[in-house]
Design an enzyme around this catalytic site. Structure first.
Site, short mmCIF file in Angstrom:
data_model
loop_
_atom_site.label_atom_id
_atom_site.label_comp_id
_atom_site.label_asym_id
_atom_site.label_seq_id
_atom_site.Cartn_x
_atom_site.Cartn_y
_atom_site.Cartn_z
N CYS A 38 48.31 41.13 38.57
CA CYS A 38 47.93 40.99 39.98
C CYS A 38 47.23 39.65 40.19
CB CYS A 38 46.96 42.12 40.32
SG CYS A 38 46.41 42.15 42.03
N THR A 40 44.41 39.43 41.44
CA THR A 40 43.05 39.73 40.98
C THR A 40 42.91 39.41 39.49
OG1 THR A 40 42.90 41.48 42.61
CG2 THR A 40 41.32 41.57 40.81
N HIS A 43 42.62 35.76 39.00
CA HIS A 43 41.25 35.29 39.27
C HIS A 43 40.36 35.51 38.05
CE1 HIS A 43 41.61 34.29 43.50
NE2 HIS A 43 42.19 35.44 43.75
N HIS A 63 45.05 46.78 36.66
CA HIS A 63 44.96 48.00 37.47
C HIS A 63 46.32 48.43 38.03
CE1 HIS A 63 44.44 44.52 40.13
NE2 HIS A 63 45.21 45.21 40.94
N ILE A 175 53.33 40.06 47.67
CA ILE A 175 52.96 41.08 48.67
C ILE A 175 53.56 40.74 50.03
CG2 ILE A 175 51.03 42.20 49.87
CD1 ILE A 175 49.38 41.86 47.32
N ARG A 200 59.21 30.25 46.60
CA ARG A 200 58.78 31.57 47.07
C ARG A 200 59.66 32.06 48.21
NH1 ARG A 200 52.47 32.78 46.21
NH2 ARG A 200 52.99 33.52 44.14
N GLY A 264 45.34 38.57 53.42
CA GLY A 264 45.02 37.37 52.63
C GLY A 264 43.52 37.10 52.65
ZN ZN Z 1 46.77 44.51 42.26
#
Ligand code: ZN
Length: 345
Positions: A38, A40, A43, A63, A175, A200, A264
């Site tokens: 992800c 996340t 990051h 996750h 997403i 993209r 976002g």
């Molecule tokens: Zn995620």
């Protein structure tokens, strides 16, 4: 067991041996088959300011997962060993007003699996039985591993009625791209997805061929709208980029009384012209995570009846090749990167 852990106070992620999770009476133990990387996780891998402030280390991350139940806590009655599952990555409290009203996604005491609870980039992960979502046969493990971001897309796209509406999506990350497919599936008339990256947008065309992909760096958005026969503006905007310029452009191309769902996350606070919202009577709605468990229900229902987002998975790799996988995920050009934990060693 093997797990990918944020081990040190510096950029990177490391495959380590950690003890097997011990489940409590209300938990299940899931043997992880596949996981998605992800934003996340990126990051946390890059160890940016947000990650340093949010994630205690060492921490097993991840996750987005699909796997099978291998152990049940003593209070768990309606799940079975061997059941194929994914699950909600937000572990909620049950004492807040929102939780007690059944609005679990609004619980302020939420903790995140793979963020501040041990995560799914591991051979096994402990999950509260409450969070488990069982997978229908129509949803295989690699789609099961991307239900978390697909859920973000579904939650955002279904924030407003899309039937017969013209929709603009700013940001063609995985997403945003899945959001375009969901918006068409949900009955939108025209769906336009914008980005500055041709790579993209090319992926967007593959996953959601009915959507119009526009590179706003090289193409005029107004011209694209004219080409579709649109006279006024977009009825609904789905902001997936976190880029101030994208939100600004979206507001400039909305109808009066338009609606915007914001997923976002801006990298830092920014100045923006709120008068565009006021004078055009725009509704702005923030979106986070998924609704427990309405989003899951709708998402699985759409997948069972033909929603196809598989092409958003551009890389399938063994977990042992995690270093390469994280490089690919971090460079921002790929679709979803899915790791197979059958080959963790
Ligand atoms: Zn995620």
């Amino acid at each position: 067991m093997k797990a990918l852990s944020k081990l040190k106070n510096e950029p990177g992620i490391w495959m380590v041996d950690v003890p097997m999770p011990e489940i409590g009476p209300d938990d299940v133990l899931v043997k992880v088959h596949k996981t998605g990387i992800c934003g996340t996780d990126v990051h946390i891998y890059k160890w940016d300011e947000w990650a340093q402030q949010t994630v205690p280390w060492p921490m097993v991350t991840g996750h987005e997962y699909a796997g099978e139940i291998v152990e049940l806590g003593q209070n768990v009655k309606d799940l079975k060993i061997g059941q194929r599952v994914s699950g909600e990555g937000h572990v909620v409290g049950h004492n807040s007003r929102a939780s007690r009203a059944g609005k679990y996604h609004l619980d302020p005491d939420t903790k995140g699996i793979g963020v501040n609870l041990p995560g799914a980039f591991a051979e096994y992960v402990k999950i509260p039985a409450f969070n488990i979502v069982s997978l229908p046969d129509a949803v295989d493990d690699e789609i099961g591993a991307i239900l978390d971001p697909l859920g973000n897309a579904v939650h955002t796209a279904l924030a407003f009625d899309l039937v017969g509406e013209d929709v603009i999506i700013t940001g063609a990350g995985p997403i945003g791209i899945m959001g375009a497919a969901v918006a068409k599936r949900a009955g939108a008339r025209h769906v336009v997805i914008t980005d500055l990256s041709d790579e993209r947008l090319a992926l967007a065309k593959q996953v959601a061929p009915e959507a119009r992909a526009v590179n706003v760096g090289t193409e005029n958005l107004r011209d694209a709208m004219k080409g579709l026969g649109m006279k006024e503006g977009f009825d609904v905007g789905l902001e997936m980029s976190g880029a101030p310029a994208a939100l600004d452009q979206m507001l400039d191309h909305l109808v009066m009384g338009g609606k915007v769902a914001l997923l976002g996350v801006p990298a830092r606070p920014f100045v923006f012209d709120l008068s565009k919202v006021v004078f055009r009577m725009v509704t702005l709605k923030g979106i986070y995570g998924r609704e427990m468990f309405e989003t899951w229900h709708k998402m699985l229902g759409m997948l069972e009846t033909g929603l196809d987002v598989r092409k958003v998975i551009t890389h399938r790799m063994a977990a042992k090749d995690y270093a390469e996988a994280f490089k690919i995920a971090a460079d921002g050009k790929s679709g979803k990167v899915v790791l197979d934990w059958g080959e963790a060693q």
